[in-house]
Write a protein that holds these residues in place. Structure first.
Motif, PDB file in Angstrom:
ATOM      1  N   ASP A 197      -9.632  -3.941  -8.282  1.00 31.38           N
ATOM      2  CA  ASP A 197      -8.033  -3.774  -8.219  1.00 31.38           C
ATOM      3  C   ASP A 197      -8.125  -2.367  -8.184  1.00 31.38           C
ATOM      4  O   ASP A 197      -6.745  -2.106  -7.371  1.00 31.38           O
ATOM      5  CB  ASP A 197      -8.072  -3.885  -9.920  1.00 31.38           C
ATOM      6  CG  ASP A 197      -7.573  -5.495 -10.334  1.00 31.38           C
ATOM      7  OD1 ASP A 197      -6.923  -6.121  -9.511  1.00 31.38           O
ATOM      8  OD2 ASP A 197      -8.198  -6.180 -11.188  1.00 31.38           O
ATOM      9  N   ALA A 198      -8.721  -1.391  -8.559  1.00 30.93           N
ATOM     10  CA  ALA A 198      -8.678   0.022  -8.149  1.00 30.93           C
ATOM     11  C   ALA A 198      -8.704   0.220  -6.650  1.00 30.93           C
ATOM     12  O   ALA A 198      -7.902   1.002  -6.125  1.00 30.93           O
ATOM     13  CB  ALA A 198      -9.887   0.793  -8.894  1.00 30.93           C
ATOM     14  N   MET A 199      -9.402  -0.435  -5.978  1.00 31.67           N
ATOM     15  CA  MET A 199      -9.552  -0.439  -4.667  1.00 31.67           C
ATOM     16  C   MET A 199      -8.267  -0.792  -4.038  1.00 31.67           C
ATOM     17  O   MET A 199      -7.675   0.171  -3.169  1.00 31.67           O
ATOM     18  CB  MET A 199     -10.524  -1.402  -4.030  1.00 31.67           C
ATOM     19  CG  MET A 199     -11.411  -0.865  -2.993  1.00 31.67           C
ATOM     20  SD  MET A 199     -12.953  -2.126  -2.862  1.00 31.67           S
ATOM     21  CE  MET A 199     -14.271  -1.017  -2.797  1.00 31.67           C
ATOM     22  N   ARG A 200      -7.628  -1.969  -4.416  1.00 31.94           N
ATOM     23  CA  ARG A 200      -6.175  -2.370  -4.014  1.00 31.94           C
ATOM     24  C   ARG A 200      -5.114  -1.331  -4.423  1.00 31.94           C
ATOM     25  O   ARG A 200      -4.300  -0.986  -3.439  1.00 31.94           O
ATOM     26  CB  ARG A 200      -6.014  -3.791  -4.523  1.00 31.94           C
ATOM     27  CG  ARG A 200      -6.828  -4.824  -3.969  1.00 31.94           C
ATOM     28  CD  ARG A 200      -6.587  -6.036  -4.612  1.00 31.94           C
ATOM     29  NE  ARG A 200      -5.183  -6.554  -4.188  1.00 31.94           N
ATOM     30  CZ  ARG A 200      -4.585  -7.490  -5.175  1.00 31.94           C
ATOM     31  NH1 ARG A 200      -5.160  -8.063  -6.136  1.00 31.94           N
ATOM     32  NH2 ARG A 200      -3.411  -7.781  -5.020  1.00 31.94           N
ATOM     33  N   ALA A 201      -5.335  -0.740  -5.516  1.00 31.07           N
ATOM     34  CA  ALA A 201      -4.373   0.157  -5.915  1.00 31.07           C
ATOM     35  C   ALA A 201      -4.397   1.587  -5.361  1.00 31.07           C
ATOM     36  O   ALA A 201      -3.539   2.179  -5.075  1.00 31.07           O
ATOM     37  CB  ALA A 201      -4.616   0.565  -7.450  1.00 31.07           C
ATOM     38  N   LEU A 202      -5.712   1.693  -4.817  1.00 26.37           N
ATOM     39  CA  LEU A 202      -5.811   3.094  -4.122  1.00 26.37           C
ATOM     40  C   LEU A 202      -5.704   2.831  -2.536  1.00 26.37           C
ATOM     41  O   LEU A 202      -6.201   3.913  -1.632  1.00 26.37           O
ATOM     42  CB  LEU A 202      -7.134   3.580  -4.316  1.00 26.37           C
ATOM     43  CG  LEU A 202      -7.104   4.194  -5.946  1.00 26.37           C
ATOM     44  CD1 LEU A 202      -8.539   4.675  -6.156  1.00 26.37           C
ATOM     45  CD2 LEU A 202      -6.080   5.201  -6.065  1.00 26.37           C
ATOM     46  N   GLY A 203      -5.197   1.673  -2.004  1.00 24.53           N
ATOM     47  CA  GLY A 203      -4.968   1.601  -0.597  1.00 24.53           C
ATOM     48  C   GLY A 203      -6.096   1.228   0.329  1.00 24.53           C
ATOM     49  O   GLY A 203      -6.034   1.397   1.520  1.00 24.53           O
ATOM     50  N   THR A 204      -6.972   0.398  -0.273  1.00 22.26           N
ATOM     51  CA  THR A 204      -8.003  -0.272   0.612  1.00 22.26           C
ATOM     52  C   THR A 204      -7.863  -1.830   0.227  1.00 22.26           C
ATOM     53  O   THR A 204      -7.769  -2.390  -0.884  1.00 22.26           O
ATOM     54  CB  THR A 204      -9.480   0.026   0.401  1.00 22.26           C
ATOM     55  OG1 THR A 204      -9.525   0.549  -0.781  1.00 22.26           O
ATOM     56  CG2 THR A 204      -9.594   1.349   1.494  1.00 22.26           C
ATOM     57  N   ASP A 205      -8.225  -2.705   1.476  1.00 23.28           N
ATOM     58  CA  ASP A 205      -8.068  -4.126   1.275  1.00 23.28           C
ATOM     59  C   ASP A 205      -9.515  -4.338   0.881  1.00 23.28           C
ATOM     60  O   ASP A 205     -10.467  -4.200   1.883  1.00 23.28           O
ATOM     61  CB  ASP A 205      -7.606  -4.696   2.462  1.00 23.28           C
ATOM     62  CG  ASP A 205      -7.496  -6.252   2.471  1.00 23.28           C
ATOM     63  OD1 ASP A 205      -7.947  -6.778   1.364  1.00 23.28           O
ATOM     64  OD2 ASP A 205      -7.119  -6.880   3.309  1.00 23.28           O
ATOM     65  N   PHE A 218      -7.258   2.969 -14.527  1.00 23.39           N
ATOM     66  CA  PHE A 218      -7.629   1.695 -15.231  1.00 23.39           C
ATOM     67  C   PHE A 218      -8.429   1.954 -16.777  1.00 23.39           C
ATOM     68  O   PHE A 218      -8.728   2.988 -17.111  1.00 23.39           O
ATOM     69  CB  PHE A 218      -8.315   0.837 -14.369  1.00 23.39           C
ATOM     70  CG  PHE A 218      -7.583   0.446 -13.097  1.00 23.39           C
ATOM     71  CD1 PHE A 218      -6.944  -1.064 -13.172  1.00 23.39           C
ATOM     72  CD2 PHE A 218      -7.485   1.153 -11.987  1.00 23.39           C
ATOM     73  CE1 PHE A 218      -6.191  -1.333 -12.246  1.00 23.39           C
ATOM     74  CE2 PHE A 218      -6.636   0.681 -10.931  1.00 23.39           C
ATOM     75  CZ  PHE A 218      -6.253  -0.581 -11.068  1.00 23.39           C
ATOM     76  N   LYS A 273     -13.140  -3.761   3.134  1.00 25.09           N
ATOM     77  CA  LYS A 273     -13.942  -2.770   2.774  1.00 25.09           C
ATOM     78  C   LYS A 273     -15.313  -3.537   2.391  1.00 25.09           C
ATOM     79  O   LYS A 273     -16.285  -2.798   2.447  1.00 25.09           O
ATOM     80  CB  LYS A 273     -13.169  -2.138   1.691  1.00 25.09           C
ATOM     81  CG  LYS A 273     -14.061  -0.856   0.922  1.00 25.09           C
ATOM     82  CD  LYS A 273     -14.205   0.306   1.851  1.00 25.09           C
ATOM     83  CE  LYS A 273     -15.009   1.404   1.126  1.00 25.09           C
ATOM     84  NZ  LYS A 273     -15.374   2.346   2.189  1.00 25.09           N
ATOM     85  N   GLN A 281      -5.636   6.100   1.702  1.00 24.86           N
ATOM     86  CA  GLN A 281      -4.073   5.884   1.846  1.00 24.86           C
ATOM     87  C   GLN A 281      -3.671   6.400   3.248  1.00 24.86           C
ATOM     88  O   GLN A 281      -3.597   7.574   3.467  1.00 24.86           O
ATOM     89  CB  GLN A 281      -3.514   6.527   0.649  1.00 24.86           C
ATOM     90  CG  GLN A 281      -3.348   5.714  -0.609  1.00 24.86           C
ATOM     91  CD  GLN A 281      -3.017   5.992  -1.937  1.00 24.86           C
ATOM     92  OE1 GLN A 281      -2.611   7.389  -1.851  1.00 24.86           O
ATOM     93  NE2 GLN A 281      -3.253   5.513  -2.861  1.00 24.86           N
ATOM     94  N   GLU A 283     -13.104  -3.819 -12.889  1.00 29.29           N
ATOM     95  CA  GLU A 283     -11.833  -3.605 -12.194  1.00 29.29           C
ATOM     96  C   GLU A 283     -11.789  -2.424 -11.085  1.00 29.29           C
ATOM     97  O   GLU A 283     -10.936  -1.890 -10.515  1.00 29.29           O
ATOM     98  CB  GLU A 283     -10.712  -2.685 -13.287  1.00 29.29           C
ATOM     99  CG  GLU A 283     -10.301  -3.891 -14.267  1.00 29.29           C
ATOM    100  CD  GLU A 283      -9.130  -3.301 -15.263  1.00 29.29           C
ATOM    101  OE1 GLU A 283      -9.165  -2.057 -15.923  1.00 29.29           O
ATOM    102  OE2 GLU A 283      -8.191  -3.980 -15.621  1.00 29.29           O
ATOM    103  N   GLN A 284     -13.014  -2.442 -10.579  1.00 27.32           N
ATOM    104  CA  GLN A 284     -13.161  -1.560  -9.360  1.00 27.32           C
ATOM    105  C   GLN A 284     -12.239  -2.285  -8.189  1.00 27.32           C
ATOM    106  O   GLN A 284     -11.818  -1.570  -7.444  1.00 27.32           O
ATOM    107  CB  GLN A 284     -14.499  -1.380  -9.053  1.00 27.32           C
ATOM    108  CG  GLN A 284     -15.167  -0.396  -9.900  1.00 27.32           C
ATOM    109  CD  GLN A 284     -16.629  -0.182  -9.779  1.00 27.32           C
ATOM    110  OE1 GLN A 284     -17.200   0.231  -8.491  1.00 27.32           O
ATOM    111  NE2 GLN A 284     -17.528  -0.592 -10.653  1.00 27.32           N
ATOM    112  N   PHE A 306       0.771  -1.213   0.052  1.00 29.72           N
ATOM    113  CA  PHE A 306       0.230   0.135  -0.064  1.00 29.72           C
ATOM    114  C   PHE A 306       0.823   1.126  -0.055  1.00 29.72           C
ATOM    115  O   PHE A 306       0.224   2.381  -0.678  1.00 29.72           O
ATOM    116  CB  PHE A 306      -1.041   0.160   1.142  1.00 29.72           C
ATOM    117  CG  PHE A 306      -2.134  -0.824   1.033  1.00 29.72           C
ATOM    118  CD1 PHE A 306      -2.796  -1.152  -0.171  1.00 29.72           C
ATOM    119  CD2 PHE A 306      -2.719  -1.600   2.171  1.00 29.72           C
ATOM    120  CE1 PHE A 306      -3.906  -1.808  -0.493  1.00 29.72           C
ATOM    121  CE2 PHE A 306      -3.854  -2.380   2.055  1.00 29.72           C
ATOM    122  CZ  PHE A 306      -4.233  -2.631   0.801  1.00 29.72           C
TER     123      PHE A 306
END
Ligand SMILES: Nc1ncnc2c1ncn2[C@@H]1O[C@H](COP(=O)(O)OP(=O)(O)O)[C@@H](O)[C@H]1O
Ligand SMILES: [Mg+2]
Lengths: 272, 252
Positions: B122-130, A89, B134, A111, B119-120, A79
């Motif tokens: 994936d976006a979640m993981r990319a933006l700092g949430t597990d 995306f 969540k 974040q 891909e939402q 993270f």
């Protein structure tokens, strides 16, 4: 002094159900580099970007993000590195249960590295949406926007934390040429204003051509062609061509246009 | 032969891994309270009308079915007892769980499934949430809180349904006797299994719904497939698990 390494792939292989989707990929990006990755549909472009930020784990090889080997990191450790990376995306991937404002604020709220006060978040969100010229859509939902606008919101969300590295996955796919050029213009503007390291994945050679030869002029707010008198050496755009999971070409634009490889040259000629 | 077994075994392994991560994360921060409340509203308030209806009519039909059998033995006075035991032990928990599986396991699978294919996640993981924290955890907690409550409601309106048939409609017994036998029939043991079952069913429904949602692939068609699978699998597991829980309680 060599610039700091931002992203490095070392012999990366990704397999799904024993089929290799990426096969022995190696390349490196240093700070300020622009990288254009061309490839047909299904050639592994999206998988490559997801592997770069650890959303997909390679089955062999190593990925270094900001100098850290991320292949062994767990999600929590990732993270903090992902917070320094913006991603657009393919279809924008906006959260459709959230408003545009909440979407763009999402990385700021979630974040750990980016925790901020409420008022500050609102200001940053507005600034980021102004950057993509969509400041009037704060309270709308993604379903109320057109495809091109959704991508622009996706860009706003990717860059709201001012990450030093931004990855764009097929930002122009399925858009009309005018909207597509607007999107590429925004990418150029972001790259030149914020000095971000940029990876653009696309099927359109035209996008790469724009990125390599145009730059943002802050004086008049326009994107202009590089005139060649001393500017071109500061534009370090590299082209990578991906074919069925393998890199078949790495080089600059001249080399790309001169390539004798039929797959590579088909890309170049079809679009120009 | 081994090739046929491989996909289901791998899927089960994935399911255990998701279940393990979800349950381990229950006490771990961050907690998304807003999402828990929202899910409780969707699952609890949203399912209430249909739970009231199914509960009422299952109690009523029980009384109706039993009226003839009981009158053969001259035991119509016991109708309250029969309705209450069968509702509290079995019908209430199982019917409510099947209703909620149909409404919410499918809802979870289709919502998470569309997030997956666009891909939402994936976006979640990319933006700092597990996504486990969540998406899965709030649904798990909300279902586990709400399903036992819905079951209690179903049990109660079921008794009312039985009463309507037994007393005003068929005059099998008096109101006093109906409620008296109904109340006295229930032992501590019945309440324990009547509340343990919905808790276990809730875990099954939420995890199965989220599991099929999170592993969706293949576009919108895949979302439809995931939704159907989630409902079928969750409902079947409810019936299988209730057998084993009952088996344990019968032996106590
Ligand atoms: N999660 C996945 N499971 C199995 N196969 C996948 C998965 N993601 C991608 N693929 C396969 O990998 C290949 C490359 O996909 P992708 O990177 O999305 O292509 P594109 O270059 O169009 O972005 C495709 O053949 C696709 O079917
Ligand atoms: Mg793609």
């Amino acid at each position: 002094m060599p610039e700091q390494s931002i992203l490095r792939f070392e012999n990366v292989t990704v397999t799904f159900d024993e089929i290799p989707v990426l096969d022995g990929i190696s390349f490196e990006m240093r700070r300020g580099d622009t990288c254009v990755i061309l490839g047909a549909a299904g050639s592994g472009k999206t998988v490559l970007l997801k592997t770069a930020i650890g959303l997909i784990k390679p089955s062999a090889g190593r990925v270094f993000l900001f100098g850290t080997d991320i292949t062994e990191l767990d999600e929590q450790e990732l993270f903090d590195l992902r917070a320094k990376t913006g991603v657009l995306f393919q279809e924008g991937a906006l959260f459709d249960s959230l408003t545009i404002e909440e979407n763009v604020a999402y990385p700021l709220v979630n974040q750990r590295a980016a925790k901020r006060k409420k008022r500050e978040i609102r200001e940053l969100v507005e600034e980021s949406l102004r950057f993509v010229e969509l400041a009037h859509t704060l309270d709308k939902f993604p379903s109320e926007l057109s495809g091109g606008m959704r991508r622009r919101v996706g860009i706003a969300r990717a860059i709201v934390t001012e990450p030093p590295l931004v990855l764009y996955d097929s930002p122009t796919a399925g858009l009309d040429p005018i909207t597509a050029n607007t999107i590429v213009t925004l990418i150029i503007k972001e790259r030149d204003v914020k000095k971000t390291t940029t990876v653009l994945v696309t099927q359109r050679y035209q996008d790469g051509h724009l990125l390599a030869n145009f730059r943002y002029n802050p004086r008049n707010g326009q994107v202009e062609p590089v005139t060649g008198n001393g500017h071109s050496d500061t534009l370090k755009t590299r082209f990578l061509v991906l074919r069925q999971g393998r890199l078949t070409f790495v080089g600059d634009q001249q080399q790309l246009e001169a390539s004798a490889d039929p797959y590579v040259s088909k890309f170049v000629k079809r679009e120009i | 032969m081994l090739d046929i077994l491989k996909p289901p075994v791998l899927a089960l392994q994935d399911f255990y891994s998701l279940a393990g991560r979800a349950i381990r994360n229950i006490v771990r921060r961050p907690h998304y309270y807003d999402d828990i409340v929202l899910q409780m509203d969707i699952i609890g308030v949203g399912s209430l009308p249909i739970v009231l209806l199914t509960g009422f009519f299952s109690g009523a039909v029980m009384a109706l079915q039993m009226s003839r059998a009981l009158s053969q033995y001259g035991a119509t006075g016991q109708v309250g007892m029969i309705v209450s035991i069968s509702l509290v032990r079995e019908l209430g928990p199982v019917l409510t769980a099947v209703v909620v599986a149909g409404r919410n396991a499918s809802g979870m699978a289709s919502e998470l499934g569309s997030m997956k294919v666009t891909e939402q996640i994936d976006a979640m993981r990319a933006l700092g949430t597990d996504p486990i924290q969540k998406l899965v955890k709030p649904r798990l907690i909300a279902t586990a809180v709400v399903l036992p409550l819905l079951t209690i409601v179903a049990d109660f309106v079921g008794l009312v349904g039985g009463y309507v048939v037994a007393v005003p409609l068929l005059s099998l017994t008096t109101a006093g006797e109906y409620w008296n036998t109904a109340w006295r029939a229930i032992e501590y043991n019945d309440i324990a299994q009547g509340l343990l079952k919905p808790l276990v069913f809730a875990i099954i429904i939420a995890l199965v719904g989220c599991f099929y949602g999170m592993r969706t692939s293949g576009g919108t068609q895949g979302v439809g497939r995931a939704t159907t699978q989630a409902v079928v699998v969750a409902s079947v597991w409810v019936f299988v698990v209730t057998f084993f829980i009952t088996r344990v309680f019968v032996n106590l």
